[in-house]
Each structure stands twice: as structure tokens, then as C-alpha cells.
Design a protein around this motif. Structure first.
Motif, PDB file in Angstrom:
ATOM      1  N   SER A  41       0.850  -1.214  -0.086  1.00 53.81           N
ATOM      2  CA  SER A  41       0.108  -0.079  -0.041  1.00 53.81           C
ATOM      3  C   SER A  41       0.833   1.271   0.160  1.00 53.81           C
ATOM      4  O   SER A  41       0.528   2.386  -0.731  1.00 53.81           O
ATOM      5  N   ASP A 169      -5.516  -0.759  -4.522  1.00 53.28           N
ATOM      6  CA  ASP A 169      -4.793  -1.086  -3.486  1.00 53.28           C
ATOM      7  C   ASP A 169      -6.005  -2.097  -2.831  1.00 53.28           C
ATOM      8  O   ASP A 169      -6.991  -1.797  -2.336  1.00 53.28           O
ATOM      9  N   GLU A 170      -5.583  -3.463  -3.369  1.00 51.31           N
ATOM     10  CA  GLU A 170      -6.323  -4.682  -2.704  1.00 51.31           C
ATOM     11  C   GLU A 170      -7.939  -4.256  -3.273  1.00 51.31           C
ATOM     12  O   GLU A 170      -8.454  -4.131  -2.414  1.00 51.31           O
TER      13      GLU A 170
HETATM   14 MG   LIG Z   1      -2.251  -2.587   2.346  1.00 49.42          MG
END
Ligand SMILES: [Mg+2]
Ligand SMILES: Nc1ncnc2c1ncn2[C@@H]1O[C@H](COP(=O)(O)OP(=O)(O)OP(=O)(O)O)[C@@H](O)[C@H]1O
Lengths: 274, 442, 291
Positions: A41, A169-170
Motif C-alpha cells: 500500500s 490497492d487490494e
Molecule cells: Mg495495504
């Protein structure tokens, strides 16, 4: 096209991203994998300039974007859209308005203060929603949508920026398998059809293998793997995740697979266990 | 949370549980005892015993009876011999010879009053005769030299007749008669609020609403509805127009004070919120400012500001604005500290400018909180505006205190009280309706 | 998917644009109306005020400056004045405390009568709600002035007036708290044959007491302000002292300053105290449970 050199981020004494370097020469779909706390991240946030880098260079099309400030920084941010695990929409506003937020960087402050967007932008927003199959929800509030639908709204907002790079991000971490698949397919299609670069943090190996052209593995802030999905063997994955022999790939999986795949995975796991 | 104790053996735990229960038991006994003791102290501090002496129950009786009934006075001036009939003895409510009420006939230096219970009161020159049903005729006379005389044995009077050399007073359920050398007065009681619609000098007095609406034109110079409305609105006794203005002024004070405070407080709240304040010092400064504004309180602000701006609604509005800026600042900054940073980040990631970040990342989140606070204050400030109006001289609060000071127009006081309560309840309804509407919608 | 929805897409688009236009229109109208209301309201208030806003603005500090300078020249008297005003301050606080205690007590009763699941007479719930609305709507000054007429001046009319309003205000908040209480303990107690007061005392009170207390404390702070202001219209206490001190005008400003200081400190103190205690009640304290 994208060149990362010695990128480092320190939080106090803690190094989150440690001297990361790699280059990408053409728009690709890149997956970044690594266990929790590996710095995935932080890397994406530095790229979008939500987090300041401590050291290093991140050059896009020959220009280092890390020192940019003010208008130039915002212009870069609008070139490089970001999609978040928790969608980060404005839940109380309607879907189209959320998508229109993608144009904030290029529209005048005063007009946007009063929600005055050009009609062409509104049309475009609805077209994008249609492309992602959620045009029928255009008028609803974002909070009234399911997680998968909200994530597609977030992708629509990103597309509205007409970015060269999409950072995710994910994007599927808080979605069920069905929705995860829809969202990943949407991202892949955007890459295939529009030729935009997509960099996605993923925590499931099979997703990364299935949708990405290139996979970067991170561990403790450092890049420990950089290669094609084919090169990402179970052994390598075990290294990336720093797991012992009992490491099971299925544990990181959220994808829906047909029986054949499941059987294959079970066989693989069985081998690992032996 | 956990008990970190070197010896966690069962006995120890038993003891501790017992101690805890003992403490609880102590609390349940000591707290009421403490309150009781406090009340004993208050009993003496507030001099509750003395209250019985100070209380004026006759005041309470006047007050209550005045709220639902009114009196009409038939009065003979014993010096000039003039006889007049007036509602509440007020000049604005004086009947002229053409429209005396049905129960009184006025002749040459004489008047005959027929009461509801069958009794009669007759005024003939200096003599007044009250025929009380079931008792008989009471006759009283007065003349300049001998004072007041009564036809009864003055040593053995019923308790509803009081007599002295200078005054006779007879009080029955139907009327009250009083005779002095100066004047003969008969008060006749009626239910309701006198002359509430129009005063006696209006051509519409004594006509029903239907007559005014559909009947023939009563005043040749004006159409009925307009004329009647004009006379109602400008009713000299009830002053409906002025009262409406006063209500409006009160609401205006509350409105200006509340929304003005909200507008001022919002940018200040950003400075006082942890996650938005540019510097720690700015934040501390803003917070101390809020505490100060709240601490000075509406009362002191009213006093201070009325020195500069004079009495009136604006002073009241400003006083509320100052206090509520403090309250709002505190509440808003708390709301700002609780905003979800994900939404702001989502907006920031698109390359939005700071203003746009606030507009779309912050405002949509805090608007519901802010709005519901502001509307809640609006309702409570309507009440405060009544009180502040009484101090600073504006709005319905002023009318109320004025009516109270004269200590006779209790029906007007009742009227104002009812209006105030309706006003506050109305504002409450509107504000909760708006709250529902605006917060659900948006 | 796109082919299928071509026609509906146009409809969606048209509909959304219409919605946007309507929203802009309404938003614009609302903003305009609000701005107009504020501006014209300010104009009216300004006209009806004895002194105007702009002429008064330069003089806004005249009175405070006068008070401060006089208080400063006679600062030697200040401790005496402070001491003399203290009993009145205690009376103001007592009025607020008594009103809050009585108000909270009756508010508890009324709120239980007005909450579904707790009320002993469920049919009367709307009646009790109306009663609380009505009590809440009565400004303290109304009752205070009437009672001063009947009972004479002093703390009792003020205390009754404030208590009356407090019943309504707290009653509403309490019944909101009650509504969120868990009904299961009450059912449990009912099943063992507890009568209504027992059910309330053992099943409800332990759940809601901290919230009740927190609201009552907030109300206490508000009531101190109300009690001071009622003193100003004749109900005794520090407000009355303040009125006397300032109506003497120049020459007694040192007394006024003492009262101002006392009142300010009191309000700030109880404001901070109540928010501190309420914070501890809601978020707990770091050392609470251990000791
Ligand atoms: Mg993360
Ligand atoms: N704002 C911050 N302040 C201090 N430390 C931080 C901050 N953000 C991240 N870190 C630390 O940096 C390291 C990397 O965090 P990062 O969020 O990039 O990991 P991640 O790979 O995304 O993990 P996950 O899969 O759990 O999201 C972690 O050790 C984390 O604790």
C-alpha cells in the motif's frame, strides 16, 4: 515508461518500502503481492503522492513525479488514478456524482463547489457506468450499492480521470468471490481495451496469476520477486510470504474456480504437504 | 481492564467481590441520603417555611379567574352623577349609549342591572339596592357628610359583605358591588376574553363572523372582510398586530442568532479540529475562544451588547450568535475530528484542489450532523429568544413582561403564554420535520 | 450487456440530467431563499433595534473597557466584592441543582411512562409524550414570572420554573435512552413475578443510569445559565446582583466586574466539569476498572 529507482519510505525508524527499483517499458497489468505489512500500500500511495517518499526516483514517461508540488502534483494525481480496498467513495452522494469526482482535477473550483459539471461530463460518466454494467444504479446513493457495485463505481471514477495508470490497492479484498471476479475482469478489460497501465496490490496468488502480465513480490519493503506468472512457483510464493512448509495457496484464494481448478489446487496442496 | 494482582487465589477474589458489593450497597444508600441531606439544607436555605407567609394566594385567585373570565364595570361617579359602562373599566372598552349590553339599562341618573342568578342591582342617585336571591335587599347609601350607610345591622354582617365608614363591598358569585363617597361600582363577571376580536368602537362589534362575511356592508367606507380584519389586527386592547410582530421578532432573533453562529463557527471549527488545524497553537487558540464565548453566556453578552447597540432584536440575535458560536464551534470540531479520512483520500487521489477536497470529502459527511445540531439549537433558541427579549427589550418576551408588570391584564398574559408555547412547539415541529427531510434527502 | 441496455441507457441519461437540473434548481432556490432570509432578517432586526449595527460597532468595547478600567482602579475592593457576591452565586447554583434533581426525577418517571415496552399503561404513551412536549415548550421565564407574582421573589419560583422545563427536556432524552435499552432483562424479571417498580429498578435502571446521569449533568450546566438569567428578571441569585450592580451605572462597575468574573468562572467550571465527567462516562477511563 515507468522507472522506479531506489524508492524508500521510512516511518520513523521503521522502513516500510526499502530501496525498490524496477522498470516497466509498456502498459501492462502488474500485480504486487506480499504479506501484510510488506509495503504494498505504501508503494502505491507514494506513487499517487498520497504519501511522501523518503528517497528515490519514480519517473513516469521520463519525468520524476516525486518532487512535483501544487498544480503539477495534482495533474499527476489525475493521470494516475487510485482504487482503494474500502472504495473511498462519498457514500451520501449519488453514483454519477461520485464518478464525476474524477473530473475535479481539471474543472474550476468554483463551479464544482456548487456541483456544476458540464453536461458532456455527465454523459461520459453514465457511459462509463454502462461499460461497467452499473448504469441502472446511476441515481442511487453510493451507500445503497453492494460492495462489488461500489468498487465498480470507484473504477468508473478512476476511468473518468482518463488516467494513464490505474493503481488498485487490494481492490477485491473486501468483496465476495463473485464480485471479486467481476471487478478483476473489469480492470483487465480496461487494460486490454484502453491500453492503460494497471498496478494492483493483490493478496491472492491465483488472482495475480490469472489476470496479471507481470508479478512483483515484496517482502519487508523489498522487491523479492519480479517476473511472469509462470515464473511464480509455489516455492517462490512461499519465499515471498515467508511461510513454512505448511503454506497453502488455497488459503490466499478468493476466486471462484471450476472443479477442475479446485482439484488441481488440491493436488498441488497435497504435494506441498508431502 | 484486567485485575493485575499478585495473588489471584479464590479467597482473594471472594474478598474483592464482597468489597465491590459493599461499595455498591454503600452507593445505593449514601447517594439518596446525600440528596436527602441536601434537600434539608435547601429547605432552610430557600426559606420554605417563610414561603407560606410570602405567598399571595389572592393573587393566584385573581390570576386564575382573570384567565377565563372578564368583568364589565357599571360605574357611577358620585360627584358628577355620570354613569358609564365599560369592559374591565378601560377607556378602550367603554360602551356608548347606543350599544349597552342587554343586562343593563341606563336611565336618568339611574341604572338597573339584571344578574344571571336572578338578582338585581339598582342604582338610583346616591342609593344602591342589591336584591340578593335567598337573602333579601341590601340597600346602601352615601352622602358627602355622613359617609356610607347600610340598611343592615353592621355588627352582624355575613362574610360576603364588608363595611366601613368609607366603603361597602358586597361580593357574590354573580357580581361585586362597591360603594364609596367617590363612586358606585358594580363588577359583573362573564366567561371568555373580552373584546378579543374587535373593540366596541368598531362597527363590526357585536356581529357574528357569518354576518361579517355574508351579511350586508356594515361600514359604508370599507368592504366587510377588509374592515373587520383591519379592526381585528389593530384591536386596541389585544393588539394582535403588534403581538404577531413580536412573535416574528422572537423567531427572527432565534433564526439570525442560530444560523449566524453556524456560519461563523464552521470555519473556526476547522481550525479547532485535530485533523484539520494547521498548527497546534491555532487549535488551542480556537478552542479557548469557544470556551470563552460559551462561558460568557447569553445573559452577559446581552448586557454587554445592549450597551453598544441599544435594546432590540438585533442585540438579542447577536448575543445568541456569540454564545452559540462557542457551542457550535465545539460541536462542529468534534464532528470534524470524527470524519472518515477514507473519503477525503478518495477525493484527494483524483488530484482535487484543497477546497474541492473539503467540499466533497468533508462536507457531505458532516452536513447531517451539523444540520441536526443547528436545527436543534433553532428550537431551543426560540425559547431563549423569549427570555433574552425580556431583558433586551424585544419580541414577545417584552410584551409578556410588560403585561405582567401591570398586574391586571392576566388574560393578555395568558394569551401571550399560549402563543409562546404554540410558537415553540411550532418551531419544534418545523425543525424536526426539516431534520428528517434534509438529512434523509440531501 | 451494452447492446441490451442501449435504449434504457438513453432513458437513464435523460432521467439523470432531468434530476440534476431539478436538483440544481432546488438547490439554487434554497440557497437564494436562505441568503435573502438572512439578509432581510438582519435588515429588519437592525431597523427595529434602538441603535443600529454599524453605529454601535465602534462602541462595542466601550462598556467592557469602562467596567475593566473602573474595576482596575478600585481593584483593592475586588476581593470584598467577590466575597459579597458569593452567597448569591451559591443560591444560583442551588436553584439549578434543585431544579435538576426534581426535574430528573420526574423526567425518569415520565420517560418510563412514555416508552413502549416499559410503560405500565401503554395506551397512555401518546398522552405522556404530549405532556413532555408541552413541558419542554414552556420557557422558564413564563413560569418564573407568574410564580413570582404569586409566591413573591426568591429562589423558589425560579427553581420550580426551571424544574418544569427540565422535566420535559430530560424526559424526551431519557425516553430515547430507554428505547435503546435491552428488554430482555425486563422480561426475565417479569417471568419471576417482579412488579413494575421492581422491573424498572432492577432491569432498566442499571442499563440506562450512566446515560441518564450524563444527560442530567449536561442539563445541570444549562440550568445554571438559566438560573442566572432568571435572577436577572427578579428571581434572586447572582443574576439579581448583576442587575443591581449594573443598574447603578458608573461608580459601581467594580461590583459588576466582580459578578461578571464570578459568573464567568462558574459557568466555565461547570461546563468543563460536565464535559469531563460525561467523556469519562461514555469512553470510560484508563484506570477505571482496575482499581
Ligand atoms: Mg495495504
Ligand atoms: N502512516 C503510517 N505511519 C507509520 N507506519 C506506517 C504507516 N503506514 C504504514 N506503516 C507501516 O509501514 C509498513 C508497510 O505498510 P503497508 O500498509 O504498506 O503494508 P501492506 O503491504 O499494504 O499490508 P496489507 O496487506 O496489510 O495492506 C507496515 O509496517 C506499517 O505498519
Amino acid at each position: 515508461m515507468l522507472e522506479v529507482k531506489g524508492l524508500t519510505k521510512r516511518f520513523g525508524g521503521n522502513i516500510a518500502v526499502d530501496n525498490v527499483s524496477f522498470t516497466v517499458d509498456r502498459p501492462m497489468m502488474i500485480g504486487i503481492i506480499g504479506r501484510s505489512g510488506a509495503g504494498k500500500s505504501t508503494f502505491l500511495r507514494m506513487m499517487n503522492r498520497l504519501t511522501e517518499a523518503s528517497e528515490g526516483v519514480l519517473a513516469f514517461e521520463g519525468r520524476n513525479v516525486l518532487p512535483l508540488v501544487g498544480k503539477a502534483k495534482r495533474e499527476w494525481q489525475s493521470t494516475c488514478a487510485m482504487i482503494f480496498q474500502q472504495f473511498n467513495l462519498v457514500p451520501r452522494m449519488d453514483v454519477v456524482s461520485n464518478v464525476l469526482h474524477g473530473t475535479l482535477g481539471r474543472r474550476s473550483t468554483l463551479a464544482t463547489m456548487f456541483n456544476l459539471y458540464p453536461e458532456s461530463d455527465i454523459h461520459q460518466a453514465i457511459d462509463i457506468l454502462d461499460r461497467l454494467g452499473i448504469a441502472q444504479h446511476a441515481e442511487k446513493r453510493a451507500e445503497a450499492l453492494s460492495g462489488g457495485q461500489q468498487q465498480r463505481v470507484a473504477i468508473a471514477r478512476a476511468l473518468m480521470q482518463d488516467p494513464k495508470v490505474i493503481l488498485a490497492d487490494e481492490p477485491i479484498a473486501s468483496l465476495d468471490p463473485m464480485n471479486a471476479q467481476t471487478v478483476m475482469e473489469a480492470l483487465r478489460r480496461i487494460h486490454d481495451e484502453d491500453g492503460r497501465m494497471v498496478i494492483a496490490n493483490l493478496h491472492t496468488l491465483d488472482t495475480a496469476r490469472r489476470y496479471c502480465d507481470r508479478i512483483i513480490g515484496m517482502r519487508d519493503g523489498r522487491v523479492v520477486f519480479d517476473g511472469t506468472p509462470a515464473q511464480l512457483t509455489t516455492g517462490v510464493a512461499r519465499d515471498i510470504y515467508g511461510a513454512g512448509a505448511d503454506f497453502s495457496e488455497a488459503a490466499t484464494s478468493t476466486e471462484i474456480r471450476d472443479h477442475h481448478d479446485i482439484e488441481a489446487a488440491e493436488i498441488r496442496n497435497a504435494e506441498v504437504a508431502i | 481492564m484486567s485485575f493485575v494482582s499478585p495473588s489471584d487465589d479464590p479467597r482473594h477474589m471472594h474478598n474483592r467481590a464482597a468489597a465491590m458489593i459493599a461499595r455498591k450497597r454503600l452507593l445505593t444508600f449514601v447517594a439518596p441520603l446525600f440528596v436527602l441531606g441536601y434537600f434539608v439544607y435547601i429547605f432552610f436555605a430557600f426559606d420554605i417555611m417563610g414561603l407560606a407567609e410570602r405567598a399571595r394566594l389572592d393573587n393566584a385567585v385573581t390570576l386564575v379567574s382573570d384567565t377565563y373570565s372578564y368583568k364589565t364595570v357599571v360605574e357611577r361617579n358620585n360627584r358628577t352623577g355620570e354613569i358609564g359602562v365599560a369592559v374591565e373599566g378601560e377607556r378602550k372598552g367603554t360602551y356608548d349609549a347606543s350599544n349597552y349590553p342587554g343586562w343593563v339599562t341606563v336611565g336618568e341618573d339611574a341604572a338597573l342591572i339584571t344578574l344571571d342568578d336572578g338578582g338585581t342591582i339598582e342604582i338610583v342617585g346616591d342609593i344602591v339596592r342589591y336584591d340578593v336571591p335567598g337573602f333579601g335587599v341590601v340597600e346602601a347609601t352615601q352622602n358627602r357628610t355622613d359617609g356610607v350607610k347600610l340598611n343592615l345591622d353592621t355588627a352582624d354582617l355575613p362574610d360576603w359583605i364588608s363595611y366601613s365608614k368609607t366603603r361597602v363591598t358586597i361580593t357574590t358569585d354573580a357580581a361585586r358591588l362597591s360603594l364609596t363617597k367617590a363612586r358606585t361600582e358594580v363588577f359583573v363577571y362573564d366567561f371568555g376574553w373580552e373584546l378579543f376580536w374587535v373593540t366596541l368602537d368598531s362597527p363590526y362589534s357585536g356581529h357574528s363572523l357569518m354576518e361579517v362575511l355574508t351579511g350586508p356592508q356594515l361600514d359604508p367606507t370599507r368592504p366587510n372582510i377588509a374592515g373587520a380584519w383591519h379592526d381585528f389586527w389593530n384591536n386596541a386592547i389585544w393588539r394582535h398586530g403588534e403581538t404577531a410582530w413580536a412573535l416574528f421578532e422572537t423567531i427572527l432573533m432565534a433564526f439570525l442568532g442560530t444560523f449566524g453562529a453556524a456560519i461563523v463557527a464552521l470555519p473556526l471549527a476547522f481550525m479547532a479540529a485535530k485533523n484539520f488545524a494547521p498548527f497546534m497553537a491555532v487549535r488551542m487558540l480556537a478552542r479557548r475562544l469557544f470556551d470563552f464565548l460559551r462561558g460568557v453566556d447569553g445573559l452577559i453578552w446581552t448586557i454587554l451588547l445592549s450597551r453598544a447597540f441599544g435594546p432590540g432584536p438585533m442585540t438579542g440575535a447577536l448575543a445568541m450568535l456569540f454564545t452559540d458560536t462557542g457551542s457550535f464551534g465545539k460541536l462542529f470540531s468534534e464532528a470534524l475530528e470524527n470524519v472518515d479520512s477514507k473519503q477525503i483520500e478518495g477525493i484527494a487521489s483524483t488530484g482535487a484542489k484543497p477546497m474541492q477536497r473539503y467540499r466533497f470529502g468533508v462536507i457531505p459527511q458532516i452536513v447531517p450532523v451539523l444540520l441536526s445540531q443547528v436545527l436543534y439549537f433553532l428550537e431551543s433558541n426560540t425559547r431563549s429568544a423569549t427570555i433574552i427579549g425580556a431583558i433586551t427589550g424585544g419580541g414577545i418576551g417584552l410584551l409578556l413582561t410588560q403585561a405582567m408588570i401591570t398586574q391586571k391584564d392576566w388574560e393578555e398574559v395568558t394569551y401571550y403564554i399560549i402563543l409562546i408555547i404554540l410558537m415553540v412547539m411550532g418551531m419544534d415541529t418545523i425543525s424536526s420535520w426539516l431534520r428528517r427531510k434534509l438529512i434523509k434527502g440531501d | 450487456m451494452a447492446d441490451l441496455s442501449a435504449a434504457p441507457l438513453d432513458a437513464t441519461r435523460a432521467h439523470y440530467l432531468a434530476l440534476t437540473r431539478q436538483r440544481r434548481l432546488y438547490g439554487g432556490i434554497m440557497l437564494l431563499v436562505f441568503v435573502l432570509l438572512m439578509a432581510s432578517g438582519f435588515g429588519i432586526a437592525n431597523d427595529r433595534n434602538a441603535g443600529g449595527f454599524l453605529p454601535g460597532l465602534p462602541h462595542i468595547f466601550d462598556f467592557p473597557a469602562g467596567v475593566i478600567s473602573e474595576a482596575w482602579t478600585k481593584r483593592a475592593n475586588l476581593p470584598d466584592h467577590l466575597r459579597n457576591a458569593l452567597p448569591a452565586l451559591v443560591e444560583t447554583i442551588n436553584i439549578a441543582a434543585v431544579a435538576t434533581l426534581f426535574g430528573a426525577f420526574f423526567a425518569i418517571l415520565l420517560s418510563m411512562f412514555a416508552t413502549r415496552g416499559l410503560a405500565p399503561w401503554p395506551r397512555l404513551i401518546p398522552v405522556f409524550r404530549r405532556i413532555m412536549d408541552l413541558m419542554r415548550a414552556v420557557p422558564e421565564i413564563v413560569i418564573a414570572l407568574v410564580l413570582i407574582f404569586v409566591l413573591g421573589g426568591g429562589p423558589v419560583p425560579a427553581a420550580i420554573a426551571i424544574a418544569f422545563h427540565t422535566v420535559g427536556a430530560l424526559g424526551k432524552l431519557f425516553s430515547e435512552v430507554n428505547e435503546n435499552a435491552d428488554q430482555k432483562p425486563l422480561e426475565g424479571l417479569a417471568s419471576v413475578g417482579a412488579i413494575w417498580p421492581q422491573r424498572m429498578l432492577l432491569g432498566l435502571v442499571p442499563q440506562v443510569a450512566p446515560n441518564w446521569f450524563s444527560y442530567a449533568l449536561l442539563r445541570f450546566e444549562i440550568n445554571i445559565r438559566a438560573s442566572a438569567i432568571l435572577g436577572f428578571v427578579g428571581a434572586g441569585g447572582i443574576g439579581y446582583e448583576l442587575k443591581n450592580a449594573i443598574s447603578w451605572g458608573q461608580g459601581k462597575f467594580d461590583e459588576a466586574a466582580a459578578v461578571f468574573i464570578l459568573l464567568f468562572l462558574t459557568i466555565v467550571f461547570f461546563d468543563q466539569l460536565s464535559s469531563y465527567v460525561r467523556n469519562r462516562l461514555t469512553y470510560g477511563s484508563d484506570k477505571g476498572a482496575g482499581k
